[in-house]
Write an enzyme that holds these catalytic residues in place. Structure first.
Site, PDB file in Angstrom:
ATOM      1  N   GLY A   1      22.889  66.795  39.294  1.00 12.35           N
ATOM      2  CA  GLY A   1      22.317  65.516  38.865  1.00 12.35           C
ATOM      3  C   GLY A   1      20.938  65.737  38.268  1.00 12.35           C
ATOM      4  O   GLY A   1      20.032  64.907  38.400  1.00 12.35           O
TER       5      GLY A   1
ATOM      6  N   LEU B   1      19.772  65.658  35.324  1.00 10.31           N
ATOM      7  CA  LEU B   1      19.290  64.878  34.181  1.00 10.31           C
ATOM      8  C   LEU B   1      18.879  63.467  34.594  1.00 10.31           C
ATOM      9  O   LEU B   1      18.456  62.668  33.773  1.00 10.31           O
ATOM     10  CB  LEU B   1      20.359  64.811  33.090  1.00 10.31           C
ATOM     11  CG  LEU B   1      20.806  66.175  32.537  1.00 10.31           C
ATOM     12  CD1 LEU B   1      21.928  66.002  31.519  1.00 10.31           C
ATOM     13  CD2 LEU B   1      19.634  66.928  31.900  1.00 10.31           C
ATOM     14  N   GLY B   2      19.001  63.156  35.869  1.00 13.18           N
ATOM     15  CA  GLY B   2      18.667  61.816  36.337  1.00 13.18           C
ATOM     16  C   GLY B   2      17.170  61.631  36.560  1.00 13.18           C
ATOM     17  O   GLY B   2      16.363  62.500  36.240  1.00 13.18           O
ATOM     18  N   GLN B   3      16.836  60.462  37.128  1.00 12.90           N
ATOM     19  CA  GLN B   3      15.423  60.100  37.288  1.00 12.90           C
ATOM     20  C   GLN B   3      14.692  61.084  38.206  1.00 12.90           C
ATOM     21  O   GLN B   3      13.606  61.552  37.875  1.00 12.90           O
ATOM     22  CB  GLN B   3      15.321  58.677  37.864  1.00 12.90           C
ATOM     23  CG  GLN B   3      13.918  58.111  37.818  1.00 12.90           C
ATOM     24  CD  GLN B   3      13.688  56.968  38.797  1.00 12.90           C
ATOM     25  OE1 GLN B   3      14.495  56.720  39.689  1.00 12.90           O
ATOM     26  NE2 GLN B   3      12.589  56.269  38.637  1.00 12.90           N
TER      27      GLN B   3
ATOM     28  N   ASP C   1      24.506  69.013  35.442  1.00 13.04           N
ATOM     29  CA  ASP C   1      24.830  67.587  35.361  1.00 13.04           C
ATOM     30  C   ASP C   1      26.174  67.500  34.653  1.00 13.04           C
ATOM     31  O   ASP C   1      26.715  68.532  34.240  1.00 13.04           O
ATOM     32  CB  ASP C   1      23.722  66.820  34.616  1.00 13.04           C
ATOM     33  CG  ASP C   1      23.592  65.387  35.130  1.00 13.04           C
ATOM     34  OD1 ASP C   1      24.598  64.670  35.112  1.00 13.04           O
ATOM     35  OD2 ASP C   1      22.505  64.986  35.552  1.00 13.04           O
ATOM     36  N   ILE C   2      26.693  66.272  34.465  1.00 14.22           N
ATOM     37  CA  ILE C   2      28.017  66.187  33.846  1.00 14.22           C
ATOM     38  C   ILE C   2      27.980  66.294  32.322  1.00 14.22           C
ATOM     39  O   ILE C   2      29.005  66.493  31.700  1.00 14.22           O
ATOM     40  CB  ILE C   2      28.811  64.914  34.252  1.00 14.22           C
ATOM     41  CG1 ILE C   2      27.926  63.678  34.154  1.00 14.22           C
ATOM     42  CG2 ILE C   2      29.408  65.038  35.617  1.00 14.22           C
ATOM     43  CD1 ILE C   2      28.685  62.396  34.371  1.00 14.22           C
ATOM     44  N   ARG C   3      26.812  66.144  31.702  1.00 13.40           N
ATOM     45  CA  ARG C   3      26.749  66.192  30.241  1.00 13.40           C
ATOM     46  C   ARG C   3      27.038  67.603  29.716  1.00 13.40           C
ATOM     47  O   ARG C   3      26.620  68.589  30.306  1.00 13.40           O
ATOM     48  CB  ARG C   3      25.358  65.753  29.751  1.00 13.40           C
ATOM     49  CG  ARG C   3      25.049  64.306  30.078  1.00 13.40           C
ATOM     50  CD  ARG C   3      24.794  63.423  28.869  1.00 13.40           C
ATOM     51  NE  ARG C   3      23.814  63.945  27.952  1.00 13.40           N
ATOM     52  CZ  ARG C   3      22.510  63.632  27.977  1.00 13.40           C
ATOM     53  NH1 ARG C   3      22.026  62.854  28.936  1.00 13.40           N
ATOM     54  NH2 ARG C   3      21.702  64.093  27.061  1.00 13.40           N
TER      55      ARG C   3
ATOM     56  N   TYR D   1      26.415  51.024  47.961  1.00 17.21           N
ATOM     57  CA  TYR D   1      25.457  52.134  47.920  1.00 17.21           C
ATOM     58  C   TYR D   1      24.878  52.400  49.312  1.00 17.21           C
ATOM     59  O   TYR D   1      24.870  53.544  49.794  1.00 17.21           O
ATOM     60  CB  TYR D   1      24.346  51.768  46.936  1.00 17.21           C
ATOM     61  CG  TYR D   1      23.204  52.738  46.833  1.00 17.21           C
ATOM     62  CD1 TYR D   1      23.398  54.041  46.367  1.00 17.21           C
ATOM     63  CD2 TYR D   1      21.910  52.355  47.184  1.00 17.21           C
ATOM     64  CE1 TYR D   1      22.333  54.917  46.256  1.00 17.21           C
ATOM     65  CE2 TYR D   1      20.843  53.225  47.067  1.00 17.21           C
ATOM     66  CZ  TYR D   1      21.061  54.505  46.608  1.00 17.21           C
ATOM     67  OH  TYR D   1      19.998  55.372  46.492  1.00 17.21           O
TER      68      TYR D   1
ATOM     69  N   LYS E   1      25.367  55.646  51.707  1.00 15.44           N
ATOM     70  CA  LYS E   1      24.224  56.455  52.154  1.00 15.44           C
ATOM     71  C   LYS E   1      24.181  56.543  53.679  1.00 15.44           C
ATOM     72  O   LYS E   1      23.891  57.605  54.234  1.00 15.44           O
ATOM     73  CB  LYS E   1      22.909  55.898  51.597  1.00 15.44           C
ATOM     74  CG  LYS E   1      22.725  56.133  50.096  1.00 15.44           C
ATOM     75  CD  LYS E   1      22.610  57.618  49.775  1.00 15.44           C
ATOM     76  CE  LYS E   1      22.516  57.921  48.299  1.00 15.44           C
ATOM     77  NZ  LYS E   1      22.563  59.368  47.998  1.00 15.44           N
TER      78      LYS E   1
END
Ligand code: SER
Length: 323
Positions: free
Chosen positions: A10, A12-14, A36-38, A144, A148
């Site tokens: 993950g 590329l996330g925030q 990441d998935i891209r 969510y 968690k």
């Protein structure tokens, strides 16, 4: 001892994009793999990057073996607001992604440490809302938050049953200027700065008095690496630690922006996210994080506002009246 190889899922996330940068600085670029998935050819990042879908267990195991990974930061998740649009997908990604990393740590001996983020969303409408304790009634009512809280229980289970060194933080709303947030209830606190520097009014999707726990991204990254670098015997909590930075409402952040941009206007039109925010703490008690691994925040609202406005205004050189 050699620095272990780190895999950030993950990336590329925030959180991921800032964490990768800081891990490269502190642990050496050669020791960090961002994923990441891209597809690789679509990604511009100043680090080694591979395409990885955390839902694909075999591929994850292959990557951990191939790159001799010793530490995973698994940040892939669907956040609170987006999760409500597609609850089953949020549940699958948030849970299966965690299981795949925990299983990898259980099965592969050189993978010795896992970080997995939790959230203030684990609390619910019956939790105390002010200085919410580490241990109290927890009845989250978003998919969510449910994922968690379930994830926290599984982290503790894998730690106790299989000796997996998994560590976690319940992040408050995170605010940074480098990458956009991805579908959370606290995203307004990033968006508002982008409108302010462009001299545009902002329409907030939460009521003006909605107080929530928040944190500047640099504090969050520092907390994360500090937790991971702390000797294992000091980590007494294997579910997830409360950490506090600051608490403010949309009205409060608007006031803070107005000290730099007096003409800034914010209006309020609460939507479905108001109910989510109303079920979360206004502030959290982070005594355990302070005692166990020395957590202390460095940023308050005004210090953060100054940095956010200065840096975001560089993204809009045509319209900005700051800097
Ligand atoms: N920032 C997150 C959200 O709003 C909370 O963990 O979903």
């Amino acid at each position: 001892m050699n620095t272990p190889k780190i895999l950030v899922i993950g990336a590329l996330g925030q959180i991921g994009s800032e964490l990768v940068e800081e891990l490269c600085n502190q642990k050496g670029k050669e020791n960090v793999i961002a994923s990441d998935i891209r597809p690789e050819n679509e990604v511009e990042i100043d680090a080694t990057y591979i395409t990885l879908n955390v839902m694909e267990k075999e591929r994850l195991f292959e990557v951990v073996q191939k790159y001799n990974i010793g530490v995973i930061y698994n940040l892939a998740a669907v956040l609170s607001a987006k999760g409500e649009q597609n609850p089953m997908f949020a549940w699958e990604l948030n849970m299966q992604g965690l299981f795949n990393t925990l299983e990898a740590a259980k099965e592969i001996s050189h993978l010795t440490q896992i970080f997995w983020p939790s959230s203030i969303a684990v609390f619910g409408p019956n939790s105390p809302r002010i200085d919410t304790p580490q241990y109290c009634v927890m009845d989250p009512n978003t998919v969510y938050g449910i994922s968690k809280l379930a994830g926290e229980r599984w982290c503790e289970y894998y730690a106790e049953k299989y000796g997996v060194d998994v560590r976690s933080i319940r992040y408050p709303g995170l605010i940074g200027y480098k990458a956009a947030p991805g579908g959370g209830t606290t995203d307004y606190a990033v968006d508002i700065y982008h409108y302010a520097v462009q001299n545009k009014p902002y329409k907030c999707f939460l009521r003006e008095d909605t107080m929530l726990p928040m944190m500047y991204m640099e504090d969050a990254i520092r907390a994360t690496i500090l937790l991971m670098d702390t000797p294992a015997e000091k980590i007494k909590n294997r579910s997830s630690y409360n950490i506090a930075g600051m608490s403010f409402s949309p009205e409060g952040i608007t006031e803070s922006i107005r000290t730099y941009l007096p003409g800034f206007e914010c209006t309020y039109e609460p939507d479905f996210r108001q109910k989510i925010a109303d079920s979360w703490p206004m502030s959290v008690d982070d005594t355990d994080a302070k005692n166990d691994w020395g957590w202390t925040p460095e940023y308050n609202l005004d210090k953060m506002t100054q940095i956010m406005l200065e840096n975001i205004s560089r993204k809009y050189p045509q319209t900005s009246s700051i800097g």
